[in-house]
Design an enzyme around this catalytic site. Structure first.
Site, PDB file in Angstrom:
ATOM      1  CD  GLU A  42      -1.815  -2.357   1.683  1.00  0.00           C
ATOM      2  OE1 GLU A  42      -0.631  -2.630   1.996  1.00  0.00           O
ATOM      3  OE2 GLU A  42      -2.763  -3.139   1.840  1.00  0.00           O
ATOM      4  CG  ASP A  46      -6.340  -1.228   4.446  1.00  0.00           C
ATOM      5  OD1 ASP A  46      -5.675  -2.007   3.731  1.00  0.00           O
ATOM      6  OD2 ASP A  46      -7.433  -0.747   4.064  1.00  0.00           O
TER       7      ASP A  46
HETATM    8  C1  QUE Z   1      -0.808  -1.257  -4.029  1.00  0.00           C
HETATM    9  C2  QUE Z   1      -2.071  -1.702  -3.722  1.00  0.00           C
HETATM   10  C3  QUE Z   1      -2.888  -2.306  -4.695  1.00  0.00           C
HETATM   11  C4  QUE Z   1      -2.383  -2.444  -5.990  1.00  0.00           C
HETATM   12  C5  QUE Z   1      -1.106  -2.006  -6.291  1.00  0.00           C
HETATM   13  C6  QUE Z   1      -0.338  -1.408  -5.307  1.00  0.00           C
HETATM   14  C7  QUE Z   1      -4.221  -2.772  -4.424  1.00  0.00           C
HETATM   15  C8  QUE Z   1      -4.960  -3.343  -5.509  1.00  0.00           C
HETATM   16  C9  QUE Z   1      -4.382  -3.460  -6.779  1.00  0.00           C
HETATM   17  C10 QUE Z   1      -5.028  -4.016  -7.944  1.00  0.00           C
HETATM   18  C11 QUE Z   1      -4.308  -4.789  -8.844  1.00  0.00           C
HETATM   19  C12 QUE Z   1      -4.908  -5.290 -10.002  1.00  0.00           C
HETATM   20  C13 QUE Z   1      -6.233  -5.017 -10.266  1.00  0.00           C
HETATM   21  C14 QUE Z   1      -6.954  -4.231  -9.365  1.00  0.00           C
HETATM   22  C15 QUE Z   1      -6.360  -3.723  -8.235  1.00  0.00           C
HETATM   23  O1  QUE Z   1      -3.117  -3.024  -6.961  1.00  0.00           O
HETATM   24  O2  QUE Z   1      -4.715  -2.658  -3.270  1.00  0.00           O
HETATM   25  O3  QUE Z   1      -8.250  -3.956  -9.650  1.00  0.00           O
HETATM   26  O4  QUE Z   1      -6.837  -5.494 -11.400  1.00  0.00           O
HETATM   27  O5  QUE Z   1      -6.221  -3.763  -5.300  1.00  0.00           O
HETATM   28  O6  QUE Z   1       0.917  -0.960  -5.601  1.00  0.00           O
HETATM   29  O7  QUE Z   1      -2.554  -1.558  -2.465  1.00  0.00           O
END
Ligand code: QUE
Length: 356
Positions: free
Chosen positions: A140, A148
């Site tokens: 995150e 979280d």
């Molecule tokens: C940090 C994150 C997330 C992230 C990349 C980060 C995260 C998350 C996603 C993500 C990845 C692919 C998807 C999507 C979301 O990437 O929380 O919808 O198709 O959900 O560097 O916290």
């Protein structure tokens, strides 16, 4: 049951089976999926015909990549008065707590990416099984957020400064390292998961010893995960990441001047300075707190991160929307992040999340 639903629920041989079903989005968790879980789980917990819950991801690549942060970004851009940013974290954390307090075995089959919000669906349950495709991270700080979904709970309980290291750097773990860290309990080959679920369905999991019985079934499928990499760097992690402030951590890494320490400095240089300082303060405040107190703290933090102009939106833009991977953090340096800016993440909010 329609199979284009974002989340599927089935009962088979006394097992409640949940399938996260947004494979194109790596099963990233939406508010609708969370609401469906909250609709079903209390009934499953009370249902004497259900002896355990098994949760998995569809598509063969991911268990769950995190929360649907792109949805939160789009709401802020297109519907600033919307309620998703308020409700998403609240209801997600209620599910995290439901899993933590669940009175039946909660078994996560981690056959791919398990990051952020996915970790919140797995790590608080009784059993997590990782395959050769497993990849864990709390990434995150790369999007201006903090670890979280109960990161403040489980990261604080990892050995030494491992939690602070994983939280600040977003370092990825495969199965062998996750086993060593205690984040998963067994390595099972991906191709054996179907047989594992079948054996769980055949097993008598009734009574007091359910947890041990699940242990035994999983153990009968477990194979060697190979060598862990963390033991060799554990001392270095503790030496550098146990410092109380981000500036001290950076100073220690610089003083080491090893390939490993310089690599960590490069990684930290890409992360949101605000998010990193807020994350360290989260870990400090959540140490030795109950799960419920931790979620109250994290909910306040989440709402601070949703305010207009927060690094969160710039982070999601750079990583998931424009994909330029070049976030312009504000403030741009650790020195620019004041104590007051950090403190603002911990103040009570109007709709505080408080558990009785
Ligand atoms: C940090 C994150 C997330 C992230 C990349 C980060 C995260 C998350 C996603 C993500 C990845 C692919 C998807 C999507 C979301 O990437 O929380 O919808 O198709 O959900 O560097 O916290």
């Amino acid at each position: 049951m329609s199979t284009d639903a974002e989340i599927l629920f089935e009962v088979q041989h006394g097992l409640g089976l949940i399938t996260l079903n947004r494979p194109k989005a790596l099963n990233a968790l939406t508010l609708d999926m969370i609401r469906e879980m909250e609709r079903v789980l209390p009934a499953w917990e009370a249902d004497a015909g259900i002896k355990a819950v098994v949760v998995r991801g569809a598509g063969g690549r991911a268990f769950c990549a995190g929360g649907d942060v792109a949805g939160l970004y789009r709401e802020q851009r297109d519907d600033p008065g919307g309620t998703l940013r308020r409700d998403f974290f609240r209801e997600e954390y209620i599910i995290n707590r439901r899993i933590y307090r669940f009175r039946k075995p909660w078994i996560s089959l981690l056959d791919g990416i398990d990051m952020g919000g996915g970790v919140g669906l797995s790590v608080h349950g009784s059993h997590s099984v990782a395959t050769e495709k497993f990849l864990f991270a709390m990434p995150e700080t790369a999007i201006g957020l903090f670890p979280d979904v109960g990161g403040g709970y489980f990261l604080c309980r990892l050995r030494g400064a491992l939690g602070a290291f994983l939280a600040l750097t977003g370092h990825r773990l495969k199965a062998a390292d996750a086993l060593w860290a205690g984040i998963v309990q067994a390595h099972v080959p991906s191709e054996r998961l179907g047989d594992l679920v079948a054996a769980m369905g055949d097993a008598d999991l009734s009574g007091e010893g359910a947890r041990r019985k699940v242990d035994a079934v999983i153990a009968s499928f477990a194979t060697d995960a190979g060598a862990a990499t963390l033991p060799a760097i554990s001392e270095e992690i503790d030496r550098c990441f146990s410092a109380a402030t981000l500036q001290e951590i950076v100073t220690k890494l610089r003083a080491r001047n090893t390939d490993w320490a310089n690599k960590q400095l490069d990684v930290l240089a890409k992360m949101s300075p605000t998010a990193m300082k807020v994350t360290l303060e989260q870990l400090r405040r959540c140490a030795n707190r109950s799960f419920e107190d931790t979620m109250t703290i994290e909910y306040r933090m989440s709402q601070a991160c949703m305010r207009p102009g927060h690094d969160f939106y710039e982070g999601v833009r750079a990583v998931l929307i424009d994909k330029d991977q070049k976030p312009q953090w504000n403030p741009p340096t650790v020195e620019g992040v004041t104590a007051q800016m950090v403190e603002a993440h911990f103040e009570p909010v109007a709709n505080d999340l408080v558990f009785e």
